[in-house]
Design an enzyme around this catalytic site. Structure first.
Site, PDB file in Angstrom:
ATOM      1  N   GLU A  35      87.436  19.685  38.188  1.00 48.05           N
ATOM      2  CA  GLU A  35      88.972  19.826  38.621  1.00 48.05           C
ATOM      3  C   GLU A  35      88.754  19.664  40.115  1.00 48.05           C
ATOM      4  OE1 GLU A  35      89.727  23.635  36.987  1.00 48.05           O
ATOM      5  OE2 GLU A  35      89.597  24.714  38.755  1.00 48.05           O
ATOM      6  N   HIS A  43      93.375  28.509  39.763  1.00 51.58           N
ATOM      7  CA  HIS A  43      92.043  28.861  40.229  1.00 51.58           C
ATOM      8  C   HIS A  43      92.062  28.625  41.551  1.00 51.58           C
ATOM      9  CE1 HIS A  43      89.992  27.156  36.219  1.00 51.58           C
ATOM     10  NE2 HIS A  43      90.284  28.506  36.227  1.00 51.58           N
ATOM     11  N   TYR A  77      87.210  25.159  26.100  1.00 49.13           N
ATOM     12  CA  TYR A  77      87.381  25.157  24.550  1.00 49.13           C
ATOM     13  C   TYR A  77      87.903  23.930  23.822  1.00 49.13           C
ATOM     14  CZ  TYR A  77      87.422  30.082  26.540  1.00 49.13           C
ATOM     15  OH  TYR A  77      87.212  31.258  27.087  1.00 49.13           O
ATOM     16  N   ILE A 103      81.945  37.537  34.664  1.00 52.27           N
ATOM     17  CA  ILE A 103      83.318  37.044  33.982  1.00 52.27           C
ATOM     18  C   ILE A 103      84.286  37.205  34.856  1.00 52.27           C
ATOM     19  CG2 ILE A 103      84.875  37.194  31.955  1.00 52.27           C
ATOM     20  CD1 ILE A 103      82.059  36.165  31.412  1.00 52.27           C
ATOM     21  N   THR A 104      84.125  38.226  35.593  1.00 47.26           N
ATOM     22  CA  THR A 104      85.426  38.639  36.410  1.00 47.26           C
ATOM     23  C   THR A 104      86.309  37.788  37.408  1.00 47.26           C
ATOM     24  OG1 THR A 104      84.218  40.972  36.837  1.00 47.26           O
ATOM     25  CG2 THR A 104      86.214  40.374  38.270  1.00 47.26           C
ATOM     26  N   GLU A 105      87.629  37.819  37.314  1.00 43.57           N
ATOM     27  CA  GLU A 105      88.326  36.895  37.832  1.00 43.57           C
ATOM     28  C   GLU A 105      88.981  37.760  39.252  1.00 43.57           C
ATOM     29  OE1 GLU A 105      91.621  35.250  35.733  1.00 43.57           O
ATOM     30  OE2 GLU A 105      92.261  34.196  37.227  1.00 43.57           O
ATOM     31  N   LYS A 116      78.194  57.489  33.320  1.00 41.08           N
ATOM     32  CA  LYS A 116      78.387  57.634  31.689  1.00 41.08           C
ATOM     33  C   LYS A 116      76.733  57.238  31.094  1.00 41.08           C
ATOM     34  CE  LYS A 116      83.077  56.887  30.936  1.00 41.08           C
ATOM     35  NZ  LYS A 116      84.131  55.764  30.455  1.00 41.08           N
ATOM     36  N   THR A 152      81.867  50.128  29.335  1.00 43.43           N
ATOM     37  CA  THR A 152      83.080  51.203  28.507  1.00 43.43           C
ATOM     38  C   THR A 152      84.436  50.881  29.352  1.00 43.43           C
ATOM     39  OG1 THR A 152      82.606  52.504  30.507  1.00 43.43           O
ATOM     40  CG2 THR A 152      81.446  52.849  28.607  1.00 43.43           C
ATOM     41  N   GLY A 153      84.669  49.772  29.769  1.00 46.57           N
ATOM     42  CA  GLY A 153      86.060  49.258  30.223  1.00 46.57           C
ATOM     43  C   GLY A 153      86.752  48.472  28.960  1.00 46.57           C
ATOM     44  N   SER A 154      88.128  48.282  28.960  1.00 45.82           N
ATOM     45  CA  SER A 154      88.722  47.519  28.032  1.00 45.82           C
ATOM     46  C   SER A 154      87.977  46.298  27.558  1.00 45.82           C
ATOM     47  CB  SER A 154      90.367  47.606  28.148  1.00 45.82           C
ATOM     48  OG  SER A 154      90.376  46.783  29.012  1.00 45.82           O
TER      49      SER A 154
END
Lengths: 389, 291
Positions: free
Chosen positions: B210, B249, B160, B97-99, B43, B17-19
């Site tokens: 990297e 990073h 990508y 995914i969270t950074e 929720k 439900t977050g953006s």
């Protein structure tokens, strides 16, 4: 985030790590007052965010207040050059005036993250006072390590192993056990990313004390440490990097002449690399991040152009979450606000890249449009050499 | 063929439900990913804009919907806990995914993970995609094509770039994975290289590394030891990065002369891997390697 030695020692004291009596001084008068308060021999130590201060002439022993006055006058305001500051050095704005210790043995203690094990590791060595990287490379057997169990403290046997490896004897052992555990407690409580005490000393009186304190903090954890924010010394950081951080931009100044604006850290590094490969030098690392909008891009542009070395700008955007058309909007609005005297090469791909390219085409501004990553780097480097791309 | 995700994946979105969570849930559903549940504590019992049922906990979501994989879009302060919740609910795969998760939190996560049967991808990563079947994360789906090249990368947008080059040359991907840019991550190059080596649908592998750490060197050593024959093409970002600085990073930092781009490139080359000098040459190099 980094802090000064005197701030690190205040944290040490809070957690019970023994440190010499000392006070920070921002002026010669404050330095003299501190020396009088301590009494006897004191050490005048330049406070900058870099190691190697002693060799650079930033750490001096004084007999008393008179000599402190002279030395503080010399060190305050000097450009201190060490192997970590670069050739320009750093201006000394703060001093630590500290009681001189009678050093019997110089040891080393440090805590870092061992990435391959995913655990923090405490390292100690009898070879204090030297660069630990050198010890690790030349005599790795002289570094003793203990990995800390997640959610735990150093276990008693681990502390004993470390303390005896340091050659501590008699009452020093007890002090050593307490001190090493206190270092870990401070590290954990403050979310450090690195801690080094070099040297940790045994005095002629048989006391174990931290003569140095290097603490770096995990930037990702600063949100839960408002008290650390107050320790930040912005004068030690590049003003452009500080400015960029306000807009959630990740900017690092470099020495070249091709300004870069890229989305994503990996692509930003890759873009710098390819500029170099085509014979140019990147002027900066700039990651506009995953939530870039017209405003952040516009600020990024302003920061890049503020660097007088920049002779061309390369904008490389691969739209993913960040939509390329939003970036184009930012570029156009920035170039309408800021007078841009250098050529701007733009390369856009990914989400909404077509609309983005159309917007740039339709604007009255002049861009050099590139069609691939290689093409973009080539055109940007050519542009710095005055070549029509 | 592919690894880890595909038509069998039944996904639960933590932080639906977050953006970020709601936006990317819609994107994943549109791509064809089977999103079966969402989790937002407080929720439970509601449904999201796509009609996906929301639960208070991951365990409930799994029990009710048969979810086997989770993706996490929870803010950094709570993301470590969210990973451990998914692991304790015994999901097969957790993609974070969270950074910006504190390192100390990830040390704890890793110790929980090591004793479990779950696999973690990330954090601080774009996610994982098996083109044409299942997209989990934030990558633009349209640049991907189904095919036979496996992609493993520490970066987001640079991945990508590589995928875009591959697709433009008609080289589709079996599975593409961003492993994340943090110092502590769930799955390393080596972990995934082993899976790609065994996957019959993967004929070549792209490895985008990297500066910082030694994960690339470990992958190179494994290739030398096992004599894996599938062609590998690599690129290492950060040759121009100044030492001691964090390049975006948290994991991209060269310390004490270790973790440099040069040492990684040498290790990879010694293992017979083709190392691209330029990030613009990744696609072409794979084409050549496949002959």
């Amino acid at each position: 985030m980094k802090i000064h030695e005197y701030q690190g020692k205040a944290i040490f004291a809070e957690f019970g790590v023994p440190v010499p009596e000392g006070y920070p001084a921002f002026t010669v008068d404050e330095a003299v007052a501190a020396a009088k308060k301590i009494g006897g021999k004191v050490v005048v130590k330049a406070q900058i965010h870099a190691g190697g201060r002693g060799k650079g002439g930033g750490v001096k022993l004084a007999d008393g207040p008179e000599q402190v006055k002279e030395l503080a006058g010399q060190i305050l305001g000097m450009q201190l050059v060490t192997h970590q500051t670069g050739p320009a050095g750093k201006e000394v704005q703060r001093l630590l005036i500290e009681k001189a210790s009678n050093i019997d043995r110089e040891l080393y203690a440090g805590i870092v993250l061992d990435r391959s094990r995913g655990r923090y590791v405490m390292m100690v060595s009898t070879e204090g006072g030297m660069e630990i990287e050198k010890v690790a490379a030349e005599t790795p057997e002289k570094i003793i390590k203990e990995w800390i169990l997640p959610g735990s403290e150093l276990l008693p046997y681990q502390l004993r192993r470390l303390a005896y490896a340091l050659g501590l004897e008699g009452d020093q052992v007890k002090q050593g056990l307490r001190t090493l555990q206190a270092l870990w407690q401070a590290f954990a409580a403050k979310d450090c990313s690195l801690m080094e005490v070099n040297p940790l000393v045994v005095t002629s009186e048989g006391d174990v004390i931290a003569l140095d304190a290097k603490l770096n903090f995990d930037d990702n954890a600063l949100f839960r440490h408002p008290e650390l924010q107050e320790l930040r010394d912005l004068s030690e950081e590049d003003p452009h990097e500080v400015e960029a951080a306000k807009f959630n931009l990740n900017y690092i100044k470099l020495d070249g002449n091709v300004g870069c604006m890229v989305n994503g850290a990996g692509l930003a590094m890759g873009t710098m690399d390819i500029i170099k490969l085509h014979g140019g030098e990147p002027a900066n690392f700039l990651d506009v991040g995953g939530v870039a909008n017209a405003e952040t891009v516009s600020n990024g542009f302003r920061i890049i152009l503020d660097d007088p070395n920049v002779q061309a700008v390369l904008i490389n955007i691969f739209g993913g979450i960040v939509r390329a058309d939003r970036i184009a909007e930012g570029i156009i609005s920035a170039m309408q606000q800021v007078e841009v005297k250098v050529p701007v090469v733009v390369r856009m791909e990914g989400t909404n890249a077509e609309q983005a390219r159309q917007m740039l085409d339709d604007s009255p501004l002049k861009f050099i449009v590139a069609h691939s990553l290689g093409d973009a780097a080539q055109k940007a480097v050519m542009a710095t050499k005055g070549g029509a791309a | 063929m592919s690894i880890l995700v595909g038509d069998h994946t039944r996904l639960v979105v933590q932080g639906i439900t977050g953006s970020e969570g709601s936006y990317h849930t819609a994107q994943m559903v549109e791509y064809g990913t089977r999103v079966v549940a969402g989790v937002t504590p407080g929720k439970g019992g509601q449904t999201d804009a796509n009609g996906i049922p929301i639960f208070h906990t991951v365990a409930q979501a799994k029990a009710e919907t048969g979810a086997n994989t989770s993706v996490i879009f929870v803010p950094p302060a709570f993301a470590g806990d969210a990973i451990m919740e998914a692991v304790s609910a015994e999901l097969d795969l957790v993609v974070c995914i969270t950074e910006g998760i504190p390192t100390a939190d990830m040390v704890m996560v890793k110790s929980v993970l090591d004793g479990s049967g779950a696999r973690l991808i990330g954090p601080n990563c774009p996610g994982i995609i098996t083109p044409g079947q299942c997209k989990i994360g934030i990558m633009p789906g349209f640049i991907h094509q189904p095919g036979k090249v496996g992609v493993i990368s520490r970066s987001g947008t640079l991945t990508y770039e590589a995928v875009f080059q591959l697709s433009n040359l008609g080289l589709g991907q079996s599975t593409g994975i961003g492993i994340g840019g943090d110092p502590i991550i769930g799955s390393t190059f080596l972990d995934l290289l082993i899976l790609f080596a065994e996957d019959e649908g993967t004929e070549a592998i792209v490895l985008i590394g990297e500066i910082g750490g030694s994960a690339e060197e470990e992958a190179a050593a494994w290739i030398t030891e096992t004599g894996m024959t599938k062609p590998v093409v690599a690129f290492i970002a950060g040759r121009t990065a100044p030492p001691g600085r964090r390049m975006g990073h948290a994991g991209a930092i060269v310390s004490g002369g270790q973790g440099t781009a040069e040492s990684k490139m040498e290790a990879l080359q010694a293992a017979g891997i083709h190392v691209c000098q330029s990030p613009a040459d990744i696609g072409e190099s794979v084409l050549k390697a496949l002959g």
